[in-house]
Write a protein that holds these residues in place. Structure first.
Motif, PDB file in Angstrom:
ATOM      1  N   UNK A  23       8.291  12.646  15.952  1.00 37.96           N
ATOM      2  CA  UNK A  23       8.198  11.186  16.086  1.00 37.96           C
ATOM      3  C   UNK A  23       7.945  10.487  14.764  1.00 37.96           C
ATOM      4  N   UNK A  24       7.564  11.242  13.710  1.00 34.50           N
ATOM      5  CA  UNK A  24       7.395  10.625  12.396  1.00 34.50           C
ATOM      6  C   UNK A  24       7.884  11.545  11.285  1.00 34.50           C
ATOM      7  N   UNK A  25       8.605  10.945  10.361  1.00 35.11           N
ATOM      8  CA  UNK A  25       9.008  11.596   9.122  1.00 35.11           C
ATOM      9  C   UNK A  25       8.313  10.855   7.999  1.00 35.11           C
ATOM     10  N   UNK A  26       7.663  11.569   7.122  1.00 38.48           N
ATOM     11  CA  UNK A  26       6.987  10.932   5.992  1.00 38.48           C
ATOM     12  C   UNK A  26       7.966  10.828   4.822  1.00 38.48           C
ATOM     13  N   UNK A  27       8.128   9.607   4.327  1.00 36.87           N
ATOM     14  CA  UNK A  27       8.986   9.395   3.153  1.00 36.87           C
ATOM     15  C   UNK A  27       8.150   8.933   1.960  1.00 36.87           C
ATOM     16  N   UNK A  28       6.869   9.029   2.080  1.00 35.13           N
ATOM     17  CA  UNK A  28       5.954   8.670   1.005  1.00 35.13           C
ATOM     18  C   UNK A  28       4.544   8.972   1.454  1.00 35.13           C
ATOM     19  N   UNK A  29       3.626   8.791   0.553  1.00 40.61           N
ATOM     20  CA  UNK A  29       2.213   9.005   0.859  1.00 40.61           C
ATOM     21  C   UNK A  29       1.388   7.970   0.115  1.00 40.61           C
ATOM     22  N   UNK A  30       0.286   7.600   0.728  1.00 40.46           N
ATOM     23  CA  UNK A  30      -0.659   6.735   0.031  1.00 40.46           C
ATOM     24  C   UNK A  30      -1.332   7.500  -1.100  1.00 40.46           C
ATOM     25  N   UNK A  31      -1.722   6.783  -2.129  1.00 38.77           N
ATOM     26  CA  UNK A  31      -2.539   7.384  -3.167  1.00 38.77           C
ATOM     27  C   UNK A  31      -3.957   7.559  -2.665  1.00 38.77           C
ATOM     28  N   UNK A  32      -4.701   8.430  -3.322  1.00 37.98           N
ATOM     29  CA  UNK A  32      -6.087   8.672  -2.919  1.00 37.98           C
ATOM     30  C   UNK A  32      -6.958   8.819  -4.153  1.00 37.98           C
ATOM     31  N   UNK A  33      -8.091   8.126  -4.137  1.00 42.82           N
ATOM     32  CA  UNK A  33      -9.052   8.292  -5.217  1.00 42.82           C
ATOM     33  C   UNK A  33     -10.463   8.249  -4.635  1.00 42.82           C
ATOM     34  N   UNK A  34     -11.351   9.025  -5.228  1.00 37.85           N
ATOM     35  CA  UNK A  34     -12.752   9.078  -4.834  1.00 37.85           C
ATOM     36  C   UNK A  34     -13.612   8.496  -5.937  1.00 37.85           C
ATOM     37  N   UNK A  35     -14.510   7.600  -5.553  1.00 37.31           N
ATOM     38  CA  UNK A  35     -15.388   6.971  -6.527  1.00 37.31           C
ATOM     39  C   UNK A  35     -16.851   7.302  -6.260  1.00 37.31           C
ATOM     40  N   UNK A  36     -17.615   7.446  -7.317  1.00 38.36           N
ATOM     41  CA  UNK A  36     -19.069   7.610  -7.228  1.00 38.36           C
ATOM     42  C   UNK A  36     -19.709   6.487  -8.021  1.00 38.36           C
ATOM     43  N   UNK A  67      -1.815   1.870  -1.195  1.00 41.63           N
ATOM     44  CA  UNK A  67      -0.373   1.840  -0.993  1.00 41.63           C
ATOM     45  C   UNK A  67       0.374   1.571  -2.297  1.00 41.63           C
ATOM     46  N   UNK A  68       1.664   1.297  -2.163  1.00 43.79           N
ATOM     47  CA  UNK A  68       2.502   1.146  -3.357  1.00 43.79           C
ATOM     48  C   UNK A  68       2.348  -0.190  -4.048  1.00 43.79           C
ATOM     49  N   UNK A  69       1.438  -1.035  -3.584  1.00 44.14           N
ATOM     50  CA  UNK A  69       1.124  -2.268  -4.307  1.00 44.14           C
ATOM     51  C   UNK A  69       0.159  -2.017  -5.449  1.00 44.14           C
ATOM     52  N   UNK A  70      -0.420  -0.818  -5.493  1.00 38.77           N
ATOM     53  CA  UNK A  70      -1.426  -0.487  -6.495  1.00 38.77           C
ATOM     54  C   UNK A  70      -1.120   0.849  -7.161  1.00 38.77           C
ATOM     55  N   UNK A  71      -1.545   0.956  -8.400  1.00 38.08           N
ATOM     56  CA  UNK A  71      -1.742   2.250  -9.043  1.00 38.08           C
ATOM     57  C   UNK A  71      -3.232   2.553  -8.947  1.00 38.08           C
ATOM     58  N   UNK A  72      -3.628   3.758  -9.290  1.00 33.10           N
ATOM     59  CA  UNK A  72      -5.058   4.072  -9.278  1.00 33.10           C
ATOM     60  C   UNK A  72      -5.808   3.189 -10.276  1.00 33.10           C
ATOM     61  N   UNK A  73      -5.165   2.863 -11.403  1.00 35.55           N
ATOM     62  CA  UNK A  73      -5.799   1.971 -12.377  1.00 35.55           C
ATOM     63  C   UNK A  73      -5.995   0.578 -11.777  1.00 35.55           C
ATOM     64  N   UNK A  74      -5.000   0.129 -11.017  1.00 36.70           N
ATOM     65  CA  UNK A  74      -5.123  -1.167 -10.386  1.00 36.70           C
ATOM     66  C   UNK A  74      -6.269  -1.214  -9.387  1.00 36.70           C
ATOM     67  N   UNK A  75      -6.440  -0.126  -8.638  1.00 36.93           N
ATOM     68  CA  UNK A  75      -7.562  -0.045  -7.697  1.00 36.93           C
ATOM     69  C   UNK A  75      -8.883  -0.069  -8.453  1.00 36.93           C
ATOM     70  N   UNK A  76      -8.953   0.711  -9.522  1.00 34.57           N
ATOM     71  CA  UNK A  76     -10.183   0.771 -10.314  1.00 34.57           C
ATOM     72  C   UNK A  76     -10.528  -0.595 -10.896  1.00 34.57           C
ATOM     73  N   UNK A  77      -9.515  -1.292 -11.393  1.00 40.05           N
ATOM     74  CA  UNK A  77      -9.754  -2.634 -11.939  1.00 40.05           C
ATOM     75  C   UNK A  77     -10.272  -3.572 -10.849  1.00 40.05           C
ATOM     76  N   UNK A  78      -9.693  -3.465  -9.655  1.00 43.79           N
ATOM     77  CA  UNK A  78     -10.115  -4.307  -8.525  1.00 43.79           C
ATOM     78  C   UNK A  78     -11.583  -4.044  -8.191  1.00 43.79           C
ATOM     79  N   UNK A  79     -11.964  -2.764  -8.148  1.00 43.79           N
ATOM     80  CA  UNK A  79     -13.349  -2.403  -7.827  1.00 43.79           C
ATOM     81  C   UNK A  79     -14.301  -2.890  -8.914  1.00 43.79           C
ATOM     82  N   UNK A  80     -13.964  -2.629 -10.161  1.00 41.84           N
ATOM     83  CA  UNK A  80     -14.843  -3.020 -11.267  1.00 41.84           C
ATOM     84  C   UNK A  80     -15.051  -4.543 -11.307  1.00 41.84           C
TER      85      UNK A  80
END
Length: 384
Positions: A180-193, A268-281
């Motif tokens: 019922x589902x075919x994956x054509x991409x994956x979300x990025x994942x990052x862990x923060x402390x 998702x594809x609206x962000x890179x990991x750097x973009x996420x980090x900038x958003x958090x900071x």
């Protein structure tokens, strides 16, 4: 003509290999023998890295010309947990009422068995003189740190001039029903402390201290209540989840010196990991205070845009199941995050509802159906 392995028997044989990551457990040896008998040239390679266990891998190829159709998967499995909680031996490969039980049944030894048996039937029907090549990239560390497996095999391939034109990854992608589902991409994942620094003191004299817990609560509120985005065409909204808050303070009359929290972001594809980090900071700085932020990126988001390869996978699923699958990007990370830098990727496998659980299981009917789907993909790719 080579005798075609039986998909159920091969699934059982693979499950009976105790390949708890990163131990090979005999699974790669079994596959190497079968693929060699089918005419494949097999390469076994062990990779090492400081601070990580050695990992055995297998790359097998039939043919030397392009295009190169690759199937990728892993034979390593997660630990069984409490073996006494299982109704069967986790590595027994037992069948009860038409269901095969065992660690790796769906994640993902069953899928590997489906592809290998479909491949054997395809080659017995068509012969080995193909207009192109078929390869298998099977690793032993997908369930671990993913350092000495797929990405190092890919580097090894690049050094040899090996190229891939498309890759089918057999991870368990199905949700409610097979295919019922075919994956054509994956979300990025990052862990923060996040560690907030304060000044220890007596709770009766807060003016002489700086309570980091108060700042931590405000910071966590700032990053957890405002959505990062509303999703994109092929991806759900980015999700930030706080996973731990820890002060380690055993008494009630001491303001601690620091406070710590951990969080995970699936982006998702609206962000890179750097973009996420900038958003958090930016939001942490808006609150203010002394803090340290450490992060580790498991993988960037990616999308293999719908095209001829995903269309082929969709049509094969529809031909067997009589239902059209959804193209999705949900779920965790997989080794597709490494392969996508080399070629278009589509992921299709068994139901994921018992993956990593006690009594991991797969209906025998799902194995035979997935075998037929994989066979259809091969037939469609290598049209006579």
């Amino acid at each position: 003509m080579t005798a075609t392995p039986n998909v159920i028997e091969l699934s059982q044989q693979l499950i009976r290999c105790p390949s708890i990551t990163p131990v090979e457990g005999g699974a790669l040896t079994l596959l190497e023998k079968i693929l060699t008998d089918l005419g494949f040239t097999c390469h076994r390679m062990t990779f090492s890295d400081e601070g990580t266990p050695d990992v055995e891998n297998l790359y097998a190829r039939l043919g030397s010309s392009g295009p190169n159709f690759c199937y990728a998967g892993h034979t390593d499995v997660v630990p069984v947990g409490d073996a006494a909680a299982w109704k069967v031996d986790p590595f027994g490969g037992e069948i009860i009422d038409g269901v095969l039980y065992g660690r790796g049944a769906v994640d993902m030894k069953g899928s590997i068995a489906c592809f290998v048996t479909a491949l054997a039937a395809f080659l017995n029907k068509r012969g080995r003189d193909l207009d192109g090549s078929i390869s298998l990239l099977i690793t032993g560390d997908e369930e671990d740190v993913s350092i000495n497996g797929t990405r190092k095999v890919l580097r090894w391939m690049s050094a040899r001039g090996e190229t891939l034109d498309c890759c089918l990854v057999g991870e368990p992608t199905s949700n409610a029903r097979l295919g019922d589902m075919i994956k054509i991409g994956r979300r990025g994942s990052m862990n923060g402390t996040l560690t907030v620094r304060g000044t220890q003191g007596h709770t009766a004299y807060p003016q002489l201290a700086d309570n980091p817990v108060h700042s931590l609560v405000c910071m966590l509120h700032a990053i957890s209540t405002e959505p990062l985005d509303g999703g994109s065409e092929h991806f759900p909204p980015t999700s930030l989840q706080i996973t731990s808050v820890d002060v380690g303070n055993p008494v009630t009359n001491v303001i601690p010196a620091d406070a710590r929290a951990m969080f995970n972001v699936r982006f998702n594809d609206l962000y890179s990991s750097k973009g996420v980090l900038d958003w958090v900071r930016e939001r942490l700085d808006r609150v203010g205070g002394r803090y340290d932020l450490d992060f580790k990126v498991s993988g960037e988001s990616f999308l293999s845009k719908p095209g001829p390869f995903s269309d082929l996978v969709v049509s094969s699923v529809a031909n067997v199941t009589q239902q059209t699958p959804e193209l999705g990007t949900t779920g965790g990370t997989s080794d597709a995050r490494f392969i996508k830098d080399f070629c278009p990727v589509a992921e299709l496998g068994l139901l994921n509802d018992t993956a990593h659980k006690v009594d991991e299981q797969v209906p025998l009917s799902d194995l035979t159906q997935l075998e037929a789907i994989y066979g259809g993909i091969l037939e469609g790719y290598f049209k006579a």
